[in-house]
Write an enzyme that holds these catalytic residues in place. Sequence first.
Site, PDB file in Angstrom:
ATOM      1  N   HIS A 233      42.655  37.145  42.847  1.00  0.00           N
ATOM      2  CA  HIS A 233      43.857  37.983  42.737  1.00  0.00           C
ATOM      3  C   HIS A 233      44.329  38.419  44.121  1.00  0.00           C
ATOM      4  O   HIS A 233      43.518  38.809  44.963  1.00  0.00           O
ATOM      5  CB  HIS A 233      43.542  39.240  41.907  1.00  0.00           C
ATOM      6  CG  HIS A 233      43.345  38.945  40.450  1.00  0.00           C
ATOM      7  ND1 HIS A 233      43.440  39.916  39.478  1.00  0.00           N
ATOM      8  CD2 HIS A 233      43.093  37.793  39.797  1.00  0.00           C
ATOM      9  CE1 HIS A 233      43.243  39.366  38.293  1.00  0.00           C
ATOM     10  NE2 HIS A 233      43.017  38.074  38.460  1.00  0.00           N
TER      11      HIS A 233
ATOM     12  N   TYR B 238      46.636  49.250  36.836  1.00  0.00           N
ATOM     13  CA  TYR B 238      46.107  50.626  36.808  1.00  0.00           C
ATOM     14  C   TYR B 238      47.255  51.534  36.395  1.00  0.00           C
ATOM     15  O   TYR B 238      48.282  51.586  37.064  1.00  0.00           O
ATOM     16  CB  TYR B 238      45.626  51.047  38.203  1.00  0.00           C
ATOM     17  CG  TYR B 238      44.284  50.497  38.614  1.00  0.00           C
ATOM     18  CD1 TYR B 238      44.164  49.209  39.136  1.00  0.00           C
ATOM     19  CD2 TYR B 238      43.127  51.264  38.482  1.00  0.00           C
ATOM     20  CE1 TYR B 238      42.929  48.701  39.514  1.00  0.00           C
ATOM     21  CE2 TYR B 238      41.884  50.771  38.878  1.00  0.00           C
ATOM     22  CZ  TYR B 238      41.798  49.489  39.393  1.00  0.00           C
ATOM     23  OH  TYR B 238      40.574  48.989  39.771  1.00  0.00           O
TER      24      TYR B 238
ATOM     25  N   PRO C   4      33.817  53.929  38.052  1.00  0.00           N
ATOM     26  CA  PRO C   4      34.250  52.534  38.188  1.00  0.00           C
ATOM     27  C   PRO C   4      35.729  52.357  38.532  1.00  0.00           C
ATOM     28  O   PRO C   4      36.179  51.241  38.732  1.00  0.00           O
ATOM     29  CB  PRO C   4      33.935  51.934  36.822  1.00  0.00           C
ATOM     30  CG  PRO C   4      33.838  53.078  35.897  1.00  0.00           C
ATOM     31  CD  PRO C   4      33.392  54.256  36.704  1.00  0.00           C
TER      32      PRO C   4
ATOM     33  N   LYS D 145      33.808  49.652  42.777  1.00  0.00           N
ATOM     34  CA  LYS D 145      32.912  49.616  43.930  1.00  0.00           C
ATOM     35  C   LYS D 145      31.430  49.497  43.573  1.00  0.00           C
ATOM     36  O   LYS D 145      30.633  49.100  44.430  1.00  0.00           O
ATOM     37  CB  LYS D 145      33.105  50.902  44.759  1.00  0.00           C
ATOM     38  CG  LYS D 145      34.451  50.968  45.444  1.00  0.00           C
ATOM     39  CD  LYS D 145      34.626  49.831  46.427  1.00  0.00           C
ATOM     40  CE  LYS D 145      36.088  49.621  46.794  1.00  0.00           C
ATOM     41  NZ  LYS D 145      36.372  48.206  47.074  1.00  0.00           N
TER      42      LYS D 145
ATOM     43  N   TYR E   9      40.346  48.926  48.758  1.00  0.00           N
ATOM     44  CA  TYR E   9      40.119  48.240  47.481  1.00  0.00           C
ATOM     45  C   TYR E   9      39.604  46.821  47.704  1.00  0.00           C
ATOM     46  O   TYR E   9      38.654  46.377  47.050  1.00  0.00           O
ATOM     47  CB  TYR E   9      41.429  48.189  46.670  1.00  0.00           C
ATOM     48  CG  TYR E   9      41.184  47.813  45.216  1.00  0.00           C
ATOM     49  CD1 TYR E   9      40.918  46.501  44.845  1.00  0.00           C
ATOM     50  CD2 TYR E   9      41.206  48.783  44.218  1.00  0.00           C
ATOM     51  CE1 TYR E   9      40.658  46.162  43.520  1.00  0.00           C
ATOM     52  CE2 TYR E   9      40.962  48.449  42.891  1.00  0.00           C
ATOM     53  CZ  TYR E   9      40.687  47.133  42.561  1.00  0.00           C
ATOM     54  OH  TYR E   9      40.432  46.805  41.254  1.00  0.00           O
TER      55      TYR E   9
END
Length: 392
Positions: A72, A201, A294, A298, A384
């Site tokens: 991605h 998200y 979560p 990570k 991220y």
Amino acid sequence: MRTQVAIIGAGPAGLLLSHLLGLQGIGSVLVERQSADHVRSRIRAGMLESGTVDVLTRAGVGERLAAEADHHRGVYLQWPGERHHVDFVDLVGRSVSVYGQTEMTKDLMAAREEAGRPAFYQASEVTPHGVDTDRPHVTFTDSDGASQRVDADVVVGCDGFHGPSRRAVPGQHQRVWERTYPFAWLGVLADVAPSTDELIYAWHPDGFAMHSMRSATVSRLYLQVRPDEDVADWSDDRIWAALTTRLGAGREGWELGTGPITDKSVLPMRSFVTTPMRHGRLFLAGDAAHIVPPTGAKGLNLAVADVSLLADALTAWLRDGREELADAYSDTALRRVWRCTHFSWWMTNTFHRHGDDFDAQLQLSQLRRVVDSEAAATEFADNYAGLPIRFG
Ligand code: FAS
Ligand code: PHB
């Protein structure tokens, strides 16, 4: 029996550490409480940083990952009326990969079996001893009920949040930081093609939701629930209705595909760090030393970073007689642990509905800042997509 490294726990951290040490000619023995099938069947994390992919590829266990992982460029951040793509490759030159922890565990277990590295599954009463001495050992009862003892040069606790290793560090030498959150995740696995090309998200007045995936035909989704939620109160219809509301609010006309739910579970949310990550000849790695919510994807990546550092440190010490990397392991690992703990805390506090409407306005302002400012988006993407294993 005798080995160089006795590893308690055969989850991702223990399996990968055993493999990395084996590549350097360092012997280890794995002692695991559950059966191999139980470990192999766990459904957990799914997002791998590019650094994690590099470690697995260099270690020779990345072949299936390269063929099957979903690479991605970034993720979508959304709130009612707006969905924005944050492109990590454009911003920081790194991508991320969706590849279930289940699959990574299978790859590591196959590599261990192929190398013939010893592992005891279904072990009970697993106890580290003598970690303050130069002759530590681990005792346990094996699956046949026989008492076993492994003498080693060092013991590594890769036994997760509930394992015994952390408790082998005397209280006066240990400090613990913990934060529990006033919400949890309901995680579902569904036999339905993902309705998005990359993760979504979603901030929503009803609560957080996330659309991830496992393959072209399997979706992984999460939604915010109360911390004491009983999964039995969530029928499939109720789950799909909540996900449709929360994920659908981001883009007019977008529809969430639904299908049979094959797994559902409530995941607690906590931040937890214990220091130091070494005491005498005991080292801690992965969830045995730290837990992150979560939201920032990570947990698994931190476990990989810890054991990558630790494998180099133990190789330098046990093979080459140089102990300085082992002496520095805890400080080096914790530098990255605290950075990822902060990022996971920030993601969790920014996306989950808690507090009042003033808090909601602050959250939305923060999210707008990330998508409007290249500087803010770059900081988000850098964290991220994953910081270097050794950084700063
Ligand atoms: P693990 O907990 O995976 O492995 C520890 C091992 O030690 C286990 O196999 C356990 O059986 C064994 N053990 C425990 N006690 C023992 C004893 N007394 N003797 C011997 N062995 C013992 N992270 C994400 O990034 N995204 C997610 O969506 C996500 N979802 C999660 C869902 C759940 C339910 C849980 C618990 C964690 C989730 N995580 C997620 C975090 C997770 O992926 C961890 O970060 C990752 O498993 C860490 O790997 P390990 O450190 O190997 O710990
Ligand atoms: C997952 O795919 O399971 C996943 C992805 C991103 C997260 C958490 C879980 O932040």
